[in-house]
Enzyme design. Structure first.
Site, PDB file in Angstrom:
ATOM      1  N   LYS A 482      47.837  45.009  35.799  1.00  0.00           N
ATOM      2  CA  LYS A 482      49.099  44.519  36.346  1.00  0.00           C
ATOM      3  C   LYS A 482      48.952  44.251  37.838  1.00  0.00           C
ATOM      4  O   LYS A 482      48.738  45.162  38.630  1.00  0.00           O
ATOM      5  CB  LYS A 482      50.236  45.521  36.125  1.00  0.00           C
ATOM      6  N   GLU A 483      49.076  42.997  38.208  1.00  0.00           N
ATOM      7  CA  GLU A 483      49.027  42.634  39.615  1.00  0.00           C
ATOM      8  C   GLU A 483      50.274  43.143  40.321  1.00  0.00           C
ATOM      9  O   GLU A 483      51.365  43.172  39.753  1.00  0.00           O
ATOM     10  CB  GLU A 483      48.929  41.125  39.768  1.00  0.00           C
TER      11      GLU A 483
END
Length: 846
Positions: A482-483
């Site tokens: 997850k950025e």
């Protein structure tokens, strides 16, 4: 000296600040605190209320609140300064205007040793922060205040600091006269008044005073009044006339005349000039002096301080432990064992997929695998332009060429490693420091939409099964990262899009190869811990199944701007997006950071009721910086050893970031070492971190006992393995600042102390007989590429034959000896700071 440094008070309730500084210059300033200066090395020129003093090593001076002072360092110096909050100090002495003469450069007093001793003990407690240190410091503050009140209060006037009573016979009479002046200077007193108070004639008093004090009574009274008036002049905004009258001057004309004789200016001009200088110095000198703090040799400071502490105090506060060492006695029964699987060997980070195609990195990884034998290699950017050829055929149907990816995975299988693949369009990132990051181009020039990415993943999974077989691909791990929503890494609490995308990836993979493991999100507890509960809640609410939780552990503490801390989440996010009030990271003061955080994460998962079968630390290191000397030194060996043993088998993998310095090469990598995170240097020299892993790989599969600084295992009947280590965390002062450059020569000075660790181990229940003991020693003299490079003057244009030489000598020392035992085997391990020892103990059959 508050104008010269940033606030280093870490939100504790103790009313002091303590610093170790090298001082060049501090311009004229008004003291806001009560401050001690203790000269540990070198000299200082100090001006206090227009009086000049030269302080040398061991001198101590007190600058009263309201004093006007300036400081000039002379050459190399090392200064301990302690600031006491004025309100707190005033409440202790119970006098609003108490002043003290505590300046060892102008007089002798046996109680200066008391002051030095108390300052040394406060410094120890303040820097080590042991449990209950606040109470100890408060007791020491009462001690130092008592010493000041009883021994340094009476002669507080700075105008007489250079004066000397000619005869000790009359010391008490002089003290009585000075005390009378102190108590009545703000009134209209005369020579007659003072003479009457001492039962003397005015004529005798006048002659007596001049002979013993070196100045006339009237001159002394005027200068004393002037000294007090100057403090009030700068401390308040009262009119000049009111200041004059408050301090006993008969009128403004008399005050102006005396003031100009001493300061060669008027009171009004002086006030304006000093305040102007103070304001200017707050802006100019703050950064200049602050930049010197990190260059202080803390170990030398503690060596200097120990000589000021009595023998009783040395045993009481353990100030000398850093030089005398700590003794630890360990008793272990070799028959009491439990199995261990060494889950830390499940994962090593290759880095970026394209680097894995380089022959030199492949050689490094082969060397690592030959000695340590990891199970999985984790890599990123599998679908980057460098790894994946994407084109079109004549009929406009897209085709997929996975040749480069195949070459990488084929290589991994050739050295018995399986893929742990991080999916996503993740850019290559190199952190040069906590506040300086290099973002490389996105991993793909061609933008792929979400649906296109799913098709690509599906094609790859099918291709992998056809090439490697369903049984092999079923053992692969796929991590959906997850950025961060803000500044690449910071979450904002909204996980809807990520979880939706995760479910899509999960469905594609599981539909084709149900046995493969799919997880995420690459959780960073140092920056996103406050959102973890919400993440778990949304995972549970949506019914999404994570096969594993992936975590990255870097020991930092998130520090936010005070305005940001008070803002609502909505306002905070808006501020972040505008680039306002961005948080920053400071090295954590907690040497047990990884264990504490992982324990908390496991507890949060259990409390949430979310079912997550596996937890993988997919990245960990001591720093996020790819340019930090710690990565090249023996510190890294003890860091790795401690963190792996602290969390032994409590998680499903513990993936060191990363295997080789090649992955972090930049223009500065022409140097032999450049502070990158690899276990092997770019030139192929094994670093201390490599040897730590090699030692850990020699441990047995039966745990006998482990504790802080050691582990004892059993490999087979009558064969035992022991690792001992002496971990030193970054010292308290280093952790107060963002990671700033430290010279290579001074690097080992940023740790908490230099104490040796003596571990005395007694193996009970052991078979009687003779044992062969092979010892591996990894320390600054044996196995440290960093120290050997320093011995070569840290040359940057190193030649091939010199690299070959370093490869040969940068290895742990091996010694062999024998020991006889009768039901007990004793072993003594004496460890210098950052040292690791491995003992292989084998029974000798006759």
């Amino acid at each position: 000296m508050s104008n010269t440094r940033k606030n280093t008070n870490d939100n504790t309730n103790i009313p002091i600040r303590v610093y170790l500084n090298k001082i060049k210059v501090i311009s004229s300033s008004v003291q806001k605190y009560v401050e001690f200066l203790f000269i540990l090395k070198g000299e200082l020129g100090v001006v206090i209320n227009n009086q000049r003093y030269r302080l040398v090593e061991s001198d101590v001076v007190l600058i009263n609140s309201g004093d006007v002072y300036e400081i000039h360092g002379e050459g190399e110096n090392l200064i301990l300064s302690m600031q006491i909050e004025n309100d707190f100090f005033t409440s202790l002495v119970r006098r609003e205007q108490s002043l003290f003469l505590c300046n060892s450069s102008i007089n002798e007093n046996e109680h200066y040793d008391d002051i030095r001793s108390i300052l040394a003990k406060i410094m120890y407690e303040y820097s080590n922060r042991n449990t209950g240190y606040e109470f100890k410091i408060m007791s020491l503050l009462y001690d130092i205040t008592y010493t000041l009140n009883t021994n340094f209060l009476i002669t507080e006037d700075y105008s007489i600091q250079n004066l000397e009573v000619k005869s000790s016979k009359y010391a008490q009479r002089i003290n009585n006269i000075v005390a009378y002046i102190k108590q009545n200077y703000n009134q209209q007193i005369s020579l007659q008044d003072v003479a009457d108070s001492q039962y003397l004639t005015p004529e005798y008093l006048s002659k007596f005073f001049k002979v013993n004090m070196g100045m006339t009574f009237s001159k002394y009274l005027n200068e004393f009044r002037l000294t007090q008036a100057v403090k009030e002049l700068l401390r308040t905004d009262d009119s000049i006339t009111k200041v004059a009258m408050n301090n006993g001057f008969p009128n403004l004309v008399a005050f102006n005349k005396i003031f100009k004789e001493v300061y060669d200016t008027t009171p009004a001009e002086y006030r304006n000039e000093v305040r102007k200088k103070t304001s200017k110095s707050n802006k100019i000198h703050n950064e200049k002096v602050e930049s010197e703090i990190m260059k202080v040799d803390y170990n030398q400071a503690f060596e200097k301080l120990t000589k000021y502490v009595s023998n009783e105090d040395k045993s009481d506060n353990k100030l000398l432990e850093h030089s005398l060492g700590i003794n630890v006695d360990v008793e272990a029964n070799v028959e009491t064992v439990k199995p261990i699987i060494h889950s830390w060997r499940n994962l090593i980070n290759l880095g970026y997929a394209q680097d894995g195609l380089r022959s030199d990195l492949q050689q490094h990884l082969t060397n690592i695998q030959d000695k340590i034998k990891f199970k999985y290699a984790r890599f990123q950017g599998i679908f980057s332009d460098e790894m994946f050829n994407f084109g079109e055929e004549n009929d406009n149907e897209e085709y997929y060429n996975f040749t480069k990816i195949d070459k990488l995975i084929d290589f991994l299988y050739s050295i018995n490693l399986k893929p742990f693949i991080e999916l996503g369009n993740k850019a290559k990132v190199l952190n040069l420091a906590t506040d300086k990051v290099m973002y490389f181009k996105d991993s793909s020039k061609r933008h792929k939409g979400f649906k296109e990415s799913l098709v690509l993943l599906e094609k790859f999974i099918v291709h992998a099964i056809n090439r490697y077989g369903i049984n092999e691909v079923s053992q692969w791990y796929f991590e959906i990262w997850k950025e961060g929503d803000i500044e690449y890494v910071f979450w904002n609490g909204d996980f809807e899009k990520y979880l939706k995308n995760f479910q899509s990836y999960y469905n594609i993979i599981k539909r084709i190869v149900p046995g493969a493991k799919v997880g995420g999100p690459g959780f960073n507890p140092e920056v996103n811990m406050k959102w973890f509960d919400e993440f778990l809640n949304q995972v549970k609410k949506t019914g999404i199944q994570l096969d594993f939780l992936s975590i990255s552990i870097y020991p930092y503490e998130l520090i936010e701007d005070s305005k940001t801390e008070q803002a609502s989440d909505k306002d905070r996010n808006k501020a972040y997006k505008k680039g306002e009030y961005l948080p920053h990271l400071l090295p954590s003061k907690d040497k047990n950071y990884s264990k504490v955080r992982l324990d908390k994460i496991r507890k949060m998962i259990k409390t949430s009721g979310t079912s997550i079968p596996e937890i993988h630390v997919t990245e960990y290191n001591s720093s996020i910086s790819h340019r930090h000397p710690a990565n090249d030194t023996t510190f890294k060996a003890t860091f790795i050893t401690k963190n792996i043993l602290d969390n032994l088998d409590e998680i499903d993998s513990f993936g060191y970031w990363f295997c080789s310095d090649i992955s972090g090469e930049l223009k500065d990598s022409k140097n032999l070492l450049y502070g990158d995170m690899g276990l092997i240097s770019a030139n192929g020299i094994n670093k201390p971190g490599f040897y730590a892993y090699e030692m850990l790989s020699k441990l047995g599969n039966d745990l006998i006992q482990k504790g802080d600084g050691y582990i004892i295992t059993k490999k087979s009947s009558y064969n035992y393995e022991i690792i001992t280590y002496n971990y030193k965390h970054f010292d308290y002062f280093y952790c107060l600042k963002e990671e700033t450059p430290v010279s290579l020569e001074q690097y080992y000075n940023i740790y908490e102390n230099q104490q040796y660790l003596n571990i005395n181990i007694a193996l009970k229940g052991i078979k009687s007989g003779r044992y062969r003991i092979k010892k591996y020693t990894l320390n600054r003299e044996h196995g440290s590429i960093f120290d050997e490079w320093l011995n070569m003057n840290a040359i940057y244009n190193i030649k091939r034959d010199e690299i070959d030489y370093l490869k040969q000598i940068c290895i742990p020392k091996q010694t062999v000896f024998y020991s006889e035992s009768i039901d007990e085997l004793k072993l003594e391990s004496c460890l210098s700071p950052h040292e690791v020892n491995l003992y292989e103990i084998t029974f000798e059959y006759s």
